[in-house]
Design an enzyme around this catalytic site. Structure first.
Site, PDB file in Angstrom:
ATOM      1  N   ASP A  83       6.169   7.038   3.628  1.00  9.99           N
ATOM      2  CA  ASP A  83       5.260   7.827   2.802  1.00  9.99           C
ATOM      3  C   ASP A  83       3.911   7.923   3.495  1.00  9.99           C
ATOM      4  OD1 ASP A  83       4.845   5.037   2.336  1.00  9.99           O
ATOM      5  OD2 ASP A  83       3.810   5.470   0.461  1.00  9.99           O
ATOM      6  N   GLU A 148       4.304   2.643   0.318  1.00  6.21           N
ATOM      7  CA  GLU A 148       3.262   1.791   0.898  1.00  6.21           C
ATOM      8  C   GLU A 148       1.881   2.239   0.442  1.00  6.21           C
ATOM      9  OE1 GLU A 148       0.213   0.417   3.764  1.00  6.21           O
ATOM     10  OE2 GLU A 148       0.752   2.475   3.292  1.00  6.21           O
TER      11      GLU A 148
END
Length: 196
Positions: A83, A148
């Protein structure tokens, strides 16, 4: 020497992979990483590399690959997140944030630094070392995680809490940090100041 030859031979392949990875949108929030995860798994499938999907939320996909070497030894984990921070106002970008364009020897786009380049390095490390796995000792695990950017309740933290088999003796993570090598982190301290 053989590994270095493969990396040199595959230079354009590595660049194309990173460009394509950047083009696979994965902003978090909202955190939907399915497009980027599919990009990774296509590469793993094409190269017959072992992996499994762990998705505690359908849109937040974690990829875990693992193989044993030819002899007993330590367990090394390669970790990266898929991400990226949201783009914000697209008009403020000089280059397309999802373009993955190569200009003057640099790759532009959201996540090119944080951290699709580091995750690409982990994926290709896994790829190359799998070719010589019989000559290695121990176990290698690849974790490409989601979530994250929002502190990992559905990413690395989820794997650690629910899949302890991903925990190794050492972890390598290509997260950018001002050209420093960090040997460990103790955690985060958040402070809020109110100034009158």
């Amino acid at each position: 020497a053989q590994l270095l030859k493969w990396i040199d031979r595959d230079r354009e392949k590595l660049i194309r992979f990173l460009s394509g990875f950047i083009q696979a949108k994965s902003p978090n929030p909202p955190g939907d990483t399915r497009e980027a995860a599919s990009f990774i798994t296509r590469f793993l499938d094409q190269n017959k590399l072992p992996y499994r999907i762990i998705a505690p939320r359908e849109e937040m996909v974690n990829i875990v690959g693992c193989f044993e070497g030819g002899d007993e030894g330590k367990h090394l984990v390669l970790n990266g997140h898929i991400d990226v921070y949201p783009v914000g106002e697209v008009g403020n970008w000089v280059h397309d944030p999802w373009g993955g364009e190569v200009i003057d020897g640099k790759i532009f786009g959201r996540g090119s630094n944080d951290m699709k380049a580091g995750t690409t390095a982990s994926i290709f490390t896994y790829y190359y070392l799998h070719k010589i796995r019989d000559r290695l000792k121990g176990k290698l695990t690849l974790t490409c995680v989601s979530d994250e950017e929002t502190f990992e309740p559905w990413g690395a933290r989820y794997l650690m809490e629910h899949h302890p088999e991903v925990l190794g003796d050492t972890l390598l993570n290509g997260e950018p940090c001002a050209h420093q090598i960090r040997f460990g982190e103790k955690g985060i301290l958040w402070l809020k100041f109110t100034i009158s």
